[in-house]
Structure formats: structure tokens, C-alpha cells
Design an enzyme around this catalytic site. Sequence first.
Site, PDB file in Angstrom:
ATOM      1  N   GLY A 198      38.578  35.901  48.240  1.00  0.00           N
ATOM      2  CA  GLY A 198      39.202  34.686  48.247  1.00  0.00           C
ATOM      3  C   GLY A 198      40.602  34.912  49.292  1.00  0.00           C
ATOM      4  O   GLY A 198      40.670  33.777  50.272  1.00  0.00           O
ATOM      5  N   ALA A 199      41.141  35.875  49.256  1.00  0.00           N
ATOM      6  CA  ALA A 199      42.335  35.887  50.130  1.00  0.00           C
ATOM      7  C   ALA A 199      42.098  36.296  51.443  1.00  0.00           C
ATOM      8  O   ALA A 199      42.487  35.647  52.431  1.00  0.00           O
ATOM      9  CB  ALA A 199      43.110  37.366  49.743  1.00  0.00           C
ATOM     10  N   PHE A 229      46.260  28.858  28.801  1.00  0.00           N
ATOM     11  CA  PHE A 229      45.831  30.336  29.076  1.00  0.00           C
ATOM     12  C   PHE A 229      47.138  31.173  28.793  1.00  0.00           C
ATOM     13  O   PHE A 229      48.287  30.548  28.732  1.00  0.00           O
ATOM     14  CB  PHE A 229      45.661  30.275  30.594  1.00  0.00           C
ATOM     15  CG  PHE A 229      44.455  30.818  31.101  1.00  0.00           C
ATOM     16  CD1 PHE A 229      43.503  30.311  31.139  1.00  0.00           C
ATOM     17  CD2 PHE A 229      44.242  32.311  31.562  1.00  0.00           C
ATOM     18  CE1 PHE A 229      42.073  30.799  31.285  1.00  0.00           C
ATOM     19  CE2 PHE A 229      43.352  32.732  31.742  1.00  0.00           C
ATOM     20  CZ  PHE A 229      41.784  31.914  31.802  1.00  0.00           C
ATOM     21  N   GLN A 275      46.985  46.562  34.942  1.00  0.00           N
ATOM     22  CA  GLN A 275      46.529  45.548  33.734  1.00  0.00           C
ATOM     23  C   GLN A 275      45.228  45.917  33.339  1.00  0.00           C
ATOM     24  O   GLN A 275      44.288  45.885  33.861  1.00  0.00           O
ATOM     25  CB  GLN A 275      46.811  44.183  34.191  1.00  0.00           C
ATOM     26  CG  GLN A 275      46.534  42.918  32.992  1.00  0.00           C
ATOM     27  CD  GLN A 275      46.506  41.671  33.580  1.00  0.00           C
ATOM     28  OE1 GLN A 275      45.651  40.932  34.123  1.00  0.00           O
ATOM     29  NE2 GLN A 275      47.775  41.206  33.469  1.00  0.00           N
ATOM     30  N   HIS A 298      42.989  44.136  30.733  1.00  0.00           N
ATOM     31  CA  HIS A 298      42.369  42.716  30.018  1.00  0.00           C
ATOM     32  C   HIS A 298      42.174  43.032  28.678  1.00  0.00           C
ATOM     33  O   HIS A 298      41.339  43.961  28.285  1.00  0.00           O
ATOM     34  CB  HIS A 298      41.484  42.246  30.894  1.00  0.00           C
ATOM     35  CG  HIS A 298      41.326  40.658  30.490  1.00  0.00           C
ATOM     36  ND1 HIS A 298      40.793  40.228  29.627  1.00  0.00           N
ATOM     37  CD2 HIS A 298      41.242  39.457  31.366  1.00  0.00           C
ATOM     38  CE1 HIS A 298      40.536  38.980  29.353  1.00  0.00           C
ATOM     39  NE2 HIS A 298      41.150  38.494  30.644  1.00  0.00           N
ATOM     40  N   LEU A 336      34.010  41.247  31.819  1.00  0.00           N
ATOM     41  CA  LEU A 336      35.212  40.433  31.290  1.00  0.00           C
ATOM     42  C   LEU A 336      34.599  39.330  30.787  1.00  0.00           C
ATOM     43  O   LEU A 336      33.627  38.442  30.944  1.00  0.00           O
ATOM     44  CB  LEU A 336      35.890  39.849  32.845  1.00  0.00           C
ATOM     45  CG  LEU A 336      37.407  39.206  32.549  1.00  0.00           C
ATOM     46  CD1 LEU A 336      37.999  40.370  31.871  1.00  0.00           C
ATOM     47  CD2 LEU A 336      37.683  38.528  33.647  1.00  0.00           C
ATOM     48  N   GLU A 352      39.688  34.670  29.710  1.00  0.00           N
ATOM     49  CA  GLU A 352      40.955  34.386  28.613  1.00  0.00           C
ATOM     50  C   GLU A 352      40.819  32.994  28.201  1.00  0.00           C
ATOM     51  O   GLU A 352      41.433  32.247  27.127  1.00  0.00           O
ATOM     52  CB  GLU A 352      42.332  34.437  29.271  1.00  0.00           C
ATOM     53  CG  GLU A 352      43.589  34.500  28.509  1.00  0.00           C
ATOM     54  CD  GLU A 352      44.732  35.172  29.324  1.00  0.00           C
ATOM     55  OE1 GLU A 352      45.615  34.482  29.045  1.00  0.00           O
ATOM     56  OE2 GLU A 352      44.221  36.115  30.049  1.00  0.00           O
ATOM     57  N   ARG A 367      48.723  39.319  28.714  1.00  0.00           N
ATOM     58  CA  ARG A 367      47.477  40.258  28.705  1.00  0.00           C
ATOM     59  C   ARG A 367      48.046  41.573  28.065  1.00  0.00           C
ATOM     60  O   ARG A 367      47.331  42.333  27.435  1.00  0.00           O
ATOM     61  CB  ARG A 367      47.072  40.249  29.890  1.00  0.00           C
ATOM     62  CG  ARG A 367      46.234  39.114  30.090  1.00  0.00           C
ATOM     63  CD  ARG A 367      45.553  39.033  31.618  1.00  0.00           C
ATOM     64  NE  ARG A 367      44.658  37.936  31.731  1.00  0.00           N
ATOM     65  CZ  ARG A 367      43.920  37.616  33.002  1.00  0.00           C
ATOM     66  NH1 ARG A 367      44.003  38.567  33.752  1.00  0.00           N
ATOM     67  NH2 ARG A 367      43.369  36.750  33.018  1.00  0.00           N
ATOM     68  N   HIS A 396      41.632  46.036  34.549  1.00  0.00           N
ATOM     69  CA  HIS A 396      41.191  44.594  35.253  1.00  0.00           C
ATOM     70  C   HIS A 396      41.924  44.488  36.534  1.00  0.00           C
ATOM     71  O   HIS A 396      41.228  43.975  37.412  1.00  0.00           O
ATOM     72  CB  HIS A 396      41.499  43.565  34.262  1.00  0.00           C
ATOM     73  CG  HIS A 396      41.512  42.326  34.730  1.00  0.00           C
ATOM     74  ND1 HIS A 396      40.088  41.966  34.985  1.00  0.00           N
ATOM     75  CD2 HIS A 396      42.224  41.176  34.747  1.00  0.00           C
ATOM     76  CE1 HIS A 396      40.117  40.684  35.355  1.00  0.00           C
ATOM     77  NE2 HIS A 396      41.356  39.942  35.449  1.00  0.00           N
ATOM     78  N   ARG A 437      50.637  40.591  35.206  1.00  0.00           N
ATOM     79  CA  ARG A 437      50.109  39.370  35.894  1.00  0.00           C
ATOM     80  C   ARG A 437      49.810  38.353  34.780  1.00  0.00           C
ATOM     81  O   ARG A 437      49.051  38.764  33.781  1.00  0.00           O
ATOM     82  CB  ARG A 437      49.157  39.585  36.828  1.00  0.00           C
ATOM     83  CG  ARG A 437      48.589  38.356  37.235  1.00  0.00           C
ATOM     84  CD  ARG A 437      47.339  38.410  38.442  1.00  0.00           C
ATOM     85  NE  ARG A 437      46.140  38.911  37.750  1.00  0.00           N
ATOM     86  CZ  ARG A 437      45.305  38.309  37.182  1.00  0.00           C
ATOM     87  NH1 ARG A 437      45.605  37.023  36.765  1.00  0.00           N
ATOM     88  NH2 ARG A 437      44.233  39.000  36.897  1.00  0.00           N
TER      89      ARG A 437
END
Length: 597
Positions: A16-17, A117, A237, A239, A249, A252, A283, A370, A412
Site C-alpha cells: 500500500g505505501a 476497534f 507489537q 497481536h 491473523l 480485531e 493490543r 504482528h 500501534r
Amino acid sequence: MNNVHQFDVVVVGAGGAGLMAGLYASRGAKTAVISKLYPTRSHTGAAQGGISAALGNYEEDKPEWHSYDTVKGSDYLGDQDAIEFMCNEAIDAVLELEHMGLPFDRTPQGKISQRPFGGHTNNETGKPVRRAAHAADRTGHMILQTLYQQCLKNKVNFFDEYQVLDFLIVNGKTAGVIAVELATGELHTFHAKSVVFATGGHGRIFEVTSNAYAYTGDGAAVLLRRGIPLEDMEFFQFHPTGIYKLGILITEGVRGEGGILINGLGERFMPKYAPTVKDLASRDVVSRAIYTEIREGRGVNGQNYVYLDVRPESVIKYAAMDGRTNLDGTPYTITGEQVLAKLPDIIDFCRVYLGVDPITQMMPIQPTAHYTMGGIPTNKFGEVVIDENNTVFPGLYAAGECACVSVHGANRLGTNSLLDLVVFGKYAGLKAAEYANQAEFETLPSDVESAARSQFDALRNGSGKENAFDLSTEMKKVMFEEVGIYRSEKGMKAAIQKIQEWKARYQQVKVSDAGRIFNTELLNAWELGNMLDIAEVVAECALNRKESRGGHSREDFPNRDDHNWLKHTLAWKKNGKVEIGYKPVVITKHKPKERVY
């Protein structure tokens, strides 16, 4: 030199970035995107639950609340100017994705649907707020497809299945990258005025992870070897909800729809750890709660897992106990058909991989490695900064998980990763094109490919005493156990000693496949070198930070220490050793205080 390509802007990574950076850079400069994978196989496609923005489509919400939740979630280590920038940009970013054609779920009125969330709250009531815009539980997949289509429409140049091996610096400025074409084994030189790294994270240094097989920290490792520091690498992190043993995963969003966590005694345990928001705490809080339940003998059947329960009868029962209602004040209800409609991929994962149907059975879950909060240091425009004074490296940019802005600080919030990559990918692309349009191409030396070639030569010509797969397996197990959810000085020192042993043994690795075409054995061995470098930095930074904060939890220093440790870590690799420095956290409005959920 053969195989030389010249572009104003080169983007490394097509998640995506990278796609966002490529799209925006291409509007002002000749742009190429290089990816080790076909773009739509990038790991952004695995992001499930949503992208955060204070749209307020169901209930009142404000960017200021989003900013505060992000600061609080970061355990006050996030830079508040960058956080405010991201949260203020969020609404336009989501609406832009909608206008590009992203098929968000809808409210009955036709607006973008949103779900609660973890860590996202109404700051006045303290209760969860619906802030996560979603496309079922395939939000990242939809972002990836939408952005790729836009890049093709804008005629971005793609070099798919090219692995970047080296970053080129000439006269202290960006000059391009060296990559190997996987289909031929040939090296290619990409001569560029500016380069954007968007290569994702490094969760594969851990044994149980939600991360794709390709998530081996390549971009960060390449730049580390070229003298660029990495920031806040101790913060990783875990998850709370990965599929037991597999790490895949479970979004959430399951808890956002009312799912609850149950221990081996059949007890709901999150009210003990987060009395107000319970199962929707941040998280790091939920992961430690699960791990604590397991360590104290309350795992299911004495095993290393607990249950996640989204069976409609359970959701309705606990929603009533919590006082959760529909927006019109009626009791919260959900049916099996609604669970399937809202979480189709999750239901499918559990049925396929576990033989469990979440509509009628509870899901066995455990925390899974994660997301890295640390990475390549940047400012809020994606420009890479290389020291305590935030000195910008000319022509070098980074965005997405491989970058550290830092908007995530020590932990995050869910759905902020997709927002991060859209917002900062955009600005990295804009700035890269802007820089390229006023810069000249640096003249490349004749031996520009030598450093990259020597890395592969070493793996082809090693003694063969060591096996890369065996080293990788050992590393992942030790990192998960000693530099994982809970950490101690003894365990981390042991891990660092092992890392030094593995790095020495790595010099004896020899790949058995002498072929050039799609030599995955050679690439896996090279990626192991990246993971060893990254694991060393993670462990050294974690050992150095003598406090607990966010995703970094030390049993020998269980409290947060703002007096000594309210600062970012910078880590350089110099003369074969990790050197550590610091830079201050930017605080604008929110002074550090205890996090209460």
C-alpha cells in the site's frame, strides 16, 4: 554496465505505501516501482479489519479524539505533531480511496460503514467509538487492488519480482539501487535521483507471526548496512489474536463486532485487565493479558492458547452485560448470517485451517508477532532523517511499516497501519518527485554492482558447514521466547550471544542450488542475513531500554520510566557493532500520564 535503467523516482516495494508513493510520484516525475513480489501479493493484502478516520458516520467523532487515542495507545512515545498530521489527513485519505473506487461497506444511508476497534474511544465518555472504515474483513486487500489499478491507469513503470540488494550513495546523495531479477539471476542498476523505501516489516524474525513469508526486513537491513540508523526497533507489537500455532491473523474486527476472550476455565478475563473497554483495549494490553492467563495456568487444557468467542448467543449475552446497545438504544443483537457477512475471510480461515466454525464454536488463539513500530527514521513528509538533529538525507524517503515517523510510538492502534501507509506513502511520493525535479543524476562509479554481487558470491562459495534453514529456525525460536511479549536482561543477553554465534555460522552457509533462474534457496539465504542484522538491532535496543512501555515489556523493569526513557532510540551499525543514540519525543498537547482502559 549492462541492465541500467534510469528514472527520476524509484520506489522499492509495491504494498500500500509503495503503490501510494508510486502513484503520487508518477504525477510529477518518471517513476518506477520495484517489488520482490507481484504487487497484489504484497502483505497489505492481509490487513483485515479497517482503516481509521474520524468520519463520524454513525456517531460523533473528531480528529482530536483520534489523535489523543493514538498518543495514548503509543504509550506517549509517538511524536504528537506527526500524529496530529496523520489524524487530520485521515478523513480526506479515506474519501480519496472511496473516490478511487474502493468498495467500502455501507451504512443504511449509503455512507461508509465503520466499526469499533481496540483503543479507539469517545474521549468524553471513554466508551468505544466506531472509527474503522471497512470492506468486510478484506480492507487491506481492497486498498491494494484499488491502488494498483490507479497506478496502472497512471502508467507507473513496474519491475515485478526484482529483489533490491543495495542502496547507492554518491557524493552523500541518493543515486539509486541495485536489484536482482529473479527470473534470470541478473543484476540491474536503477539509476535514480530519489528513492522511496516501502519494504514492509520484519516479523519473520519470530517463530509465531502473522507476517508473510517475504517479510524479512530487507529495506531496513540494506539501509542499515549503508550507515542509515533505525529508530525504536525494540518496540514490536504482538497481536492478541493469531490462529493457534499458525499465527495467521484473526482481525480485531471480531472483537469490534462483539467477540470476547475466554480462558481455559470458561471465564471472560479482560474486565480484570481493562475494566472500561475490556476486550477492546490496546493490543499490547490484550496480548499481555492473554499471555498472563496462559502463564498462570488458565490456558485451554493447559495449552498455550485461549478462546475467542463470536458465537451470536455469546455476543448477545455479553453485550447485554456490558450495556452495549444499537445506536437507537435497542439491545445489541447479531445473527450467524451477519457474522458471516461481516467476517467472511475469518470464518473461512478457521474452517480451513482449524476445522472450527466460529458461528457455532470458539476459536483457539494466541498472541502472534504482528507489526514493528520501529524502522527507518523519517519526518512527516517521508524524508529519511539520519541523526538526533533530524538531518534529512538528500533524495531518500521511506513509508509504511518499514518507516518510523513516529506515529505509533511504543504501540500501534489497530487500523492506524493502513492509515499510516496511505497518508505517508502519498507525501513520500510527492516529496520524492519534488526533489527529483530540482536534482541532477549523480555519476555512478564503474564498480557500482560490486557490493551487491559480493553478497551473493559469498553465499555461493561458502564452506557449506552450515544450513540456512537450520539457522533461521533456531533464530526465530529464541527471538520469540527471549525478545517476545515478555523480556528480561538474562534472556535478552542470551539471545544476543546466540545472534553473534549465528552470524558467525552464517559465514559458513553455502547454497546448493547453482542455478540463476528463480533461485529461491539463494534468496532465502540472503534474506536470513537481513533477519540476523535486524534481530541483533531489536535485541540490543530492547536490552538497552530499562523500562516497560507499550510493546516492550520487561519483567525486570515492569514500570514505565518517563524521567529516563521518554525518548526515541536510534541504532547504527558501526564497525560490526550496534551503537545507540537518542532523540526527543515531540510533545504538543498531551503530557504523559498513566494509560487507563
